[in-house]
Design an enzyme around this catalytic site. Structure first.
Site, PDB file in Angstrom:
ATOM      1  N   LYS A  48      51.250  37.284  41.195  1.00 53.85           N
ATOM      2  CA  LYS A  48      50.363  38.019  42.110  1.00 53.85           C
ATOM      3  C   LYS A  48      50.455  37.419  43.521  1.00 53.85           C
ATOM      4  CE  LYS A  48      47.461  39.412  38.294  1.00 53.85           C
ATOM      5  NZ  LYS A  48      46.298  39.168  37.431  1.00 53.85           N
ATOM      6  N   GLN A  92      41.085  35.470  37.152  1.00 54.00           N
ATOM      7  CA  GLN A  92      42.096  35.701  36.114  1.00 54.00           C
ATOM      8  C   GLN A  92      41.437  35.616  34.737  1.00 54.00           C
ATOM      9  OE1 GLN A  92      45.304  36.630  36.679  1.00 54.00           O
ATOM     10  NE2 GLN A  92      45.589  36.829  34.481  1.00 54.00           N
ATOM     11  N   ASP A 115      39.866  43.928  41.164  1.00 52.31           N
ATOM     12  CA  ASP A 115      40.207  44.299  39.784  1.00 52.31           C
ATOM     13  C   ASP A 115      39.394  45.506  39.319  1.00 52.31           C
ATOM     14  OD1 ASP A 115      42.289  43.183  38.430  1.00 52.31           O
ATOM     15  OD2 ASP A 115      41.163  41.470  37.629  1.00 52.31           O
TER      16      ASP A 115
END
Ligand code: NAP
Length: 282
Positions: A48, A92, A115
Site C-alpha cells: 500500500k 490493517q 477503508d
C-alpha cells in the site's frame, strides 16, 4: 477473457499521479497503522505504501507492538484523527489478540476512513449516499466498469457476507444505476453450486481455496475471485482457475486480479478523503 486487475490498477494509479502532478502544492497523506508482526499484514501494508508513493501520495506507517493495549491503539488513532496533514487512516486488519476492531474503527473520523468500514460510511452505502466505500468490493466494480460488463438486468451472486467484502459488494451491485439482481450466499446456503450457476456475475469472497469449480459457473459468466488463502501450494483463490476458465466468459486471475484493485481503490479513496476534507479542490 482474463480480467486483468493488475493492468487496470496501474491505469488508476497513473491517472491519480497525473491529476496530482497538476496540483504540486497539495500533499495528500495516507497513514497506516499496523499492530504486531504478522508477515502477510506487513506485506500488504508495504504494498500500500509503495503504490501510494508511486501515485504521488505521501504515506506514514505507524507500527505498534503486538502487546499494544486497546487504549494505546485508540490514542494513536485519535492522534492521527486530529492531525490535519493526514487525510486517510487505515488500520490493517485483522488486529492481533483481544484488540476490539470495532472500538478502534469508531475512532476514525468518517471523512478519513479510507477503508470505508466505519458505521457512518457503511450507513451511507446502505442509504444510497455512498462516499468512502470498502476498497475490495469497489475494486470489483471498477473492473466491471473497465471491462464494460453489463450489469443492468443481470443476475449476480456474491459468496460471502462479511462487512469487509460480501455485504458492501451486494449493495454496490444492487444499487440504482448498476441494477443487478443480487443473491448473497454464505456457509449456510444450501446447494451453493445451483445458486452460483444462476449468476451472470459471480463474486467469490469466502476464503475457501478452489471451492468454486466449473460446476458452479454458468457458461459465459464473469467471475471475480476475491478469496485469498495460503496453502502448501502457495496463494490460492476461491476459484479453481483451471476448470472455471474453461466455462467462464471472463475471470480474474490470482494473483493479478482483485488484489491490485483493492490497493488502487485505497489510493482513490485517499484522494476522495482529501477532497472531502477540502484539501483538494478538483
Ligand atoms: P470472512 O469475514 O471470513 O467472511 C467469509 C464469508 O464467506 C462468510 O460470510 C462465510 O459464511 C462465507 N464462507 C466461508 N466459507 C464458505 C463456503 N464454503 N461456502 C459458502 N460461503 C462460505 O472473510 P472476508 O474478510 O470477507 O474475506 C473473504 C476472503 O477474501 C478471504 O480469503 C480474504 O483473505 C479475502 N480478501 C481478499 C482481498 C483482496 O484484495 N483480494 C481483500 C480482502 C479480503 P458465514 O458468514 O456463514 O460464516
Amino acid at each position: 477473457m482474463i480480467i486483468d486487475g493488475k493492468k487496470v490498477a496501474i491505469e488508476i494509479r497513473n491517472a491519480i499521479k497525473a491529476r496530482l502532478d497538476q496540483t504540486p502544492n497539495v500533499n495528500i497523506t495516507l497513514a497506516t497503522v499496523l499492530v504486531g508482526d504478522d508477515p502477510a499484514s506487513k506485506l500488504y501494508v508495504g504494498m500500500k505504501h509503495r503504490e501510494a508513493n508511486a501515485a504521488g501520495l505521501r504515506s506514514k506507517n505507524i507500527e505498534l507492538p503486538a502487546d499494544t493495549s486497546q487504549a494505546q491503539l485508540e490514542q494513536q488513532i485519535e492522534t492521527l484523527a486530529k492531525d490535519d496533514s493526514v487525510h486517510g487512516i487505515l488500520v490493517q486488519l485483522p488486529l492481533p489478540g483481544e484488540l476490539d476492531k470495532d472500538r478502534v474503527l469508531a475512532r476514525i473520523p468518517p471523512e478519513k476512513d479510507v477503508d470505508g468500514l466505519t458505521d457512518v460510511n457503511m450507513g451511507r452505502l446502505v442509504q444510497g449516499q455512498k462516499q468512502l466505500v470498502p476498497c475490495t468490493p469497489l475494486g470489483v466494480m471498477r473492473l466491471i466498469d473497465a471491462y464494460k460488463i453489463e450489469t443492468s438486468g443481470k443476475t449476480a451472486v456474491v459468496v460471502g457476507r462479511s462487512a469487509l467484502v460480501g455485504l458492501p459488494q451486494f449493495l454496490l451491485l444492487a444499487e440504482r444505476g448498476v441494477d443487478a439482481t443480487v443473491t448473497i450466499a454464505h456457509s449456510r446456503s444450501p446447494d451453493l453450486a445451483a445458486t452460483c450457476k444462476t449468476a451472470d456475475i459471480l463474486v467469490c469472497a469466502a476464503g475457501s481455496p478452489a471451492m468454486i469449480t466449473a460446476e458452479h459457473v454458468k457458461p459465459g459468466a464473469m467471475v471475480f475471485d476475491v478469496g485469498v488463502s495460503r496453502t502448501d501450494q502457495g496463494i490460492q483463490g476461491d476459484v479453481d482457475f483451471a476448470s472455471v476458465s474453461k466455462v467462464a466468459g471472463g475471470i480474474t486471475p490470482m494473483p493479478g486480479g482483485t488484489g491490485p484493485m483493492t490497493v488502487a481503490c485505497l489510493l482513490e479513496n485517499t484522494v476522495l478523503a482529501a477532497r472531502l476534507q477540502g484539501a483538494l479542490k478538483v
